[in-house]
Design a protein around this motif. Structure first.
Motif, PDB file in Angstrom:
ATOM      1  N   LYS A   7     -14.561   4.520   3.192  1.00 57.37           N
ATOM      2  CA  LYS A   7     -14.075   3.191   3.576  1.00 57.37           C
ATOM      3  C   LYS A   7     -12.730   2.890   2.897  1.00 57.37           C
ATOM      4  O   LYS A   7     -11.811   2.373   3.532  1.00 57.37           O
ATOM      5  CB  LYS A   7     -15.094   2.118   3.197  1.00 57.37           C
ATOM      6  CG  LYS A   7     -14.708   0.727   3.668  1.00 57.37           C
ATOM      7  CD  LYS A   7     -15.695  -0.325   3.208  1.00 57.37           C
ATOM      8  CE  LYS A   7     -16.965  -0.180   4.008  1.00 57.37           C
ATOM      9  NZ  LYS A   7     -17.926  -1.271   3.751  1.00 57.37           N
ATOM     10  N   ALA A   8     -12.593   3.226   1.616  1.00 60.94           N
ATOM     11  CA  ALA A   8     -11.344   2.961   0.891  1.00 60.94           C
ATOM     12  C   ALA A   8     -10.182   3.751   1.496  1.00 60.94           C
ATOM     13  O   ALA A   8      -9.095   3.206   1.711  1.00 60.94           O
ATOM     14  CB  ALA A   8     -11.513   3.296  -0.589  1.00 60.94           C
ATOM     15  N   TYR A   9     -10.390   5.021   1.770  1.00 64.15           N
ATOM     16  CA  TYR A   9      -9.326   5.844   2.356  1.00 64.15           C
ATOM     17  C   TYR A   9      -9.032   5.421   3.789  1.00 64.15           C
ATOM     18  O   TYR A   9      -7.872   5.444   4.223  1.00 64.15           O
ATOM     19  CB  TYR A   9      -9.689   7.327   2.290  1.00 64.15           C
ATOM     20  CG  TYR A   9      -9.341   7.969   0.979  1.00 64.15           C
ATOM     21  CD1 TYR A   9      -8.113   8.591   0.788  1.00 64.15           C
ATOM     22  CD2 TYR A   9     -10.243   7.956  -0.081  1.00 64.15           C
ATOM     23  CE1 TYR A   9      -7.787   9.184  -0.424  1.00 64.15           C
ATOM     24  CE2 TYR A   9      -9.933   8.550  -1.294  1.00 64.15           C
ATOM     25  CZ  TYR A   9      -8.705   9.160  -1.460  1.00 64.15           C
ATOM     26  OH  TYR A   9      -8.389   9.737  -2.662  1.00 64.15           O
ATOM     27  N   SER A  10     -10.048   5.045   4.526  1.00 70.88           N
ATOM     28  CA  SER A  10      -9.832   4.581   5.902  1.00 70.88           C
ATOM     29  C   SER A  10      -9.012   3.301   5.895  1.00 70.88           C
ATOM     30  O   SER A  10      -8.116   3.112   6.732  1.00 70.88           O
ATOM     31  CB  SER A  10     -11.164   4.364   6.610  1.00 70.88           C
ATOM     32  OG  SER A  10     -11.839   5.583   6.757  1.00 70.88           O
ATOM     33  N   ARG A  11      -9.287   2.414   4.956  1.00 73.23           N
ATOM     34  CA  ARG A  11      -8.514   1.170   4.828  1.00 73.23           C
ATOM     35  C   ARG A  11      -7.061   1.488   4.460  1.00 73.23           C
ATOM     36  O   ARG A  11      -6.129   0.904   5.017  1.00 73.23           O
ATOM     37  CB  ARG A  11      -9.147   0.273   3.773  1.00 73.23           C
ATOM     38  CG  ARG A  11      -8.610  -1.132   3.800  1.00 73.23           C
ATOM     39  CD  ARG A  11      -9.353  -2.094   2.869  1.00 73.23           C
ATOM     40  NE  ARG A  11     -10.793  -1.922   2.904  1.00 73.23           N
ATOM     41  CZ  ARG A  11     -11.544  -1.554   1.836  1.00 73.23           C
ATOM     42  NH1 ARG A  11     -10.973  -1.320   0.676  1.00 73.23           N
ATOM     43  NH2 ARG A  11     -12.846  -1.439   1.943  1.00 73.23           N
ATOM     44  N   LEU A  12      -6.866   2.434   3.534  1.00 72.83           N
ATOM     45  CA  LEU A  12      -5.519   2.863   3.159  1.00 72.83           C
ATOM     46  C   LEU A  12      -4.772   3.406   4.378  1.00 72.83           C
ATOM     47  O   LEU A  12      -3.621   3.053   4.633  1.00 72.83           O
ATOM     48  CB  LEU A  12      -5.593   3.925   2.065  1.00 72.83           C
ATOM     49  CG  LEU A  12      -4.286   4.625   1.688  1.00 72.83           C
ATOM     50  CD1 LEU A  12      -3.247   3.638   1.183  1.00 72.83           C
ATOM     51  CD2 LEU A  12      -4.557   5.711   0.654  1.00 72.83           C
TER      52      LEU A  12
ATOM     53  N   ASP B  42      -3.764   0.601   6.700  1.00 67.75           N
ATOM     54  CA  ASP B  42      -2.641  -0.160   6.153  1.00 67.75           C
ATOM     55  C   ASP B  42      -1.318   0.581   6.326  1.00 67.75           C
ATOM     56  O   ASP B  42      -0.296  -0.017   6.670  1.00 67.75           O
ATOM     57  CB  ASP B  42      -2.861  -0.459   4.667  1.00 67.75           C
ATOM     58  CG  ASP B  42      -3.977  -1.470   4.417  1.00 67.75           C
ATOM     59  OD1 ASP B  42      -4.439  -2.111   5.382  1.00 67.75           O
ATOM     60  OD2 ASP B  42      -4.394  -1.589   3.246  1.00 67.75           O
TER      61      ASP B  42
ATOM     62  N   THR C 168       0.843  -1.182   0.000  1.00 70.13           N
ATOM     63  CA  THR C 168       0.000   0.000   0.000  1.00 70.13           C
ATOM     64  C   THR C 168       0.880   1.235   0.000  1.00 70.13           C
ATOM     65  O   THR C 168       1.787   1.353   0.809  1.00 70.13           O
ATOM     66  CB  THR C 168      -0.891   0.013   1.258  1.00 70.13           C
ATOM     67  OG1 THR C 168      -1.642  -1.189   1.286  1.00 70.13           O
ATOM     68  CG2 THR C 168      -1.817   1.188   1.249  1.00 70.13           C
TER      69      THR C 168
ATOM     70  N   ASP D 173     -18.388   4.467   0.345  1.00 67.93           N
ATOM     71  CA  ASP D 173     -17.354   3.652  -0.307  1.00 67.93           C
ATOM     72  C   ASP D 173     -16.012   4.377  -0.368  1.00 67.93           C
ATOM     73  O   ASP D 173     -14.962   3.771  -0.184  1.00 67.93           O
ATOM     74  CB  ASP D 173     -17.784   3.267  -1.724  1.00 67.93           C
ATOM     75  CG  ASP D 173     -18.893   2.230  -1.736  1.00 67.93           C
ATOM     76  OD1 ASP D 173     -19.171   1.642  -0.672  1.00 67.93           O
ATOM     77  OD2 ASP D 173     -19.474   2.012  -2.811  1.00 67.93           O
ATOM     78  N   ASP D 174     -16.040   5.682  -0.634  1.00 70.19           N
ATOM     79  CA  ASP D 174     -14.807   6.468  -0.672  1.00 70.19           C
ATOM     80  C   ASP D 174     -14.172   6.546   0.709  1.00 70.19           C
ATOM     81  O   ASP D 174     -12.965   6.349   0.869  1.00 70.19           O
ATOM     82  CB  ASP D 174     -15.076   7.890  -1.178  1.00 70.19           C
ATOM     83  CG  ASP D 174     -15.479   7.938  -2.639  1.00 70.19           C
ATOM     84  OD1 ASP D 174     -15.082   7.026  -3.401  1.00 70.19           O
ATOM     85  OD2 ASP D 174     -16.200   8.880  -3.008  1.00 70.19           O
TER      86      ASP D 174
END
Length: 103
Positions: free
Chosen positions: A67-72, A75, A29, A64-65
């Motif tokens: 969630k994606a940035y939070s996951r990034l 990581d 990542t 969805d946005d």
């Protein structure tokens, strides 16, 4: 007080969490762009992502946005050194830099 000393002192505050992501970190990542997760209160359901690029800045609030940035973000934090290790690395690199005669 040198910049690295200031950074180390600020990192000891209870409301600051400084983590260094070394170049050698084993992660697939990456983020080559700045972004901020804005949280209002303790409820993450109202999080907003603020991101900038060369020409513009955007606020993203679609689930969805977010969630994606939070996951990034999660990581990147997981791949980074912990707060104590990060402080030690900052001091070690500053000492090496000062010892080399560079200013």
């Amino acid at each position: 007080m040198d910049e690295h000393e200031s950074l180390v002192e600020v990192s000891k505050r209870p409301n600051v969490n400084l983590q260094v992501l070394p170049f050698r970190a084993e992660t697939y990542t990456t983020a080559s762009f700045p972004f901020i997760v804005l949280r209002f209160g303790t409820d993450s359901s109202s999080d907003v992502i603020y991101s900038e690029d060369y020409r513009d800045a955007v606020y993203l609030d679609r689930p969805d946005d977010v969630k994606a940035y939070s996951r990034l973000w999660d990581d990147l934090r997981a791949a980074a050194l912990g707060p104590e290790e990060s402080r030690r690395l900052i001091v070690e690199l500053a000492n090496e830099f000062e010892g080399s005669g560079s200013q």
